[in-house]
Write an enzyme that holds these catalytic residues in place. Structure first.
Site, short mmCIF file in Angstrom:
data_model
loop_
_atom_site.label_atom_id
_atom_site.label_comp_id
_atom_site.label_asym_id
_atom_site.label_seq_id
_atom_site.Cartn_x
_atom_site.Cartn_y
_atom_site.Cartn_z
CB CYS A 89 49.29 -3.05 28.05
SG CYS A 89 49.02 -4.22 27.32
CG HIS A 90 47.56 -7.10 29.65
ND1 HIS A 90 47.49 -7.17 28.13
CD2 HIS A 90 46.25 -8.65 29.41
CE1 HIS A 90 46.59 -7.65 27.62
NE2 HIS A 90 46.17 -8.35 27.85
#
Length: 189
Positions: free
Chosen positions: A115-116
């Site tokens: 994800c991030h």
């Protein structure tokens, strides 16, 4: 009765998080690693505990096993970087967190980021020339840092495995475990 050894027996995995990590992106990979025999430890710049999030809502708290100020990358064999927006945004401006991640990058140890999570890898100098994926909003950041961004559920490039989002966790966990197993076999032979 014979003892059955698991594929990651004895492997020590650091899970670097601060408050605001996407809870499933920490708990599900951790379960997969623990089930394979790894010893996972939460490392954080926060003392005591960290709080996960389920999308935009605060979720559960988890005890910090190793405060970042006491953590040494040499004590670990691999690194897991969960996402969530707040977590990696906080880590990437923390010099000790960036140095901790950079030590894994420079040592060529396996790293899994979802994800991030790859945001912190940018600041640690770990993305240039690498094939990666992430949450779509990181595409330009990763490309500007020299990565080749690919929109698929999981991307493996040498010692790095990346994924986009919680929906990709089954593929992420499978490829992360496989990558960590290969590195672990090489280390013990």
């Amino acid at each position: 009765m014979p003892v059955i050894s698991s594929s990651l027996d004895g492997m020590k995995v650091a899970i670097l998080v601060s408050d605001g990590f996407e809870q499933a992106e920490m708990t599900e990979p951790r379960k997969a690693l623990d089930a394979a025999g790894a010893q996972t430890q939460i490392v954080s710049p926060l003392d005591g505990s960290v709080r996960g999030w389920k999308h935009l809502d605060p979720a559960d708290t988890f005890e910090v096993d190793v405060p970042l100020k006491n953590a040494n990358a040499d004590d670990f064999d691999a690194l897991l970087l969960p996402g969530g927006v707040v977590n990696p945004d906080t880590l990437r401006i923390n010099q000790k967190a960036v140095a901790f991640v950079r030590a894994f990058v420079e040592a060529g140890k396996p790293i899994a980021a979802i994800c991030h999570g790859p945001w912190t890898l940018i600041d640690a100098g770990g993305v240039e020339g690498r094939k990666m994926t992430s949450w779509p909003s990181l595409r330009a950041d990763l490309q500007n840092a020299g990565a080749k961004w690919i929109d698929q559920e999981v991307v493996v490039d040498q010692n790095l495995v990346t994924s986009r989002k919680p929906d990709d966790l089954p593929a992420f966990n499978r490829e992360m475990t496989t990558l960590f197993e290969l590195a672990h076999e090489d280390a013990i032979h």
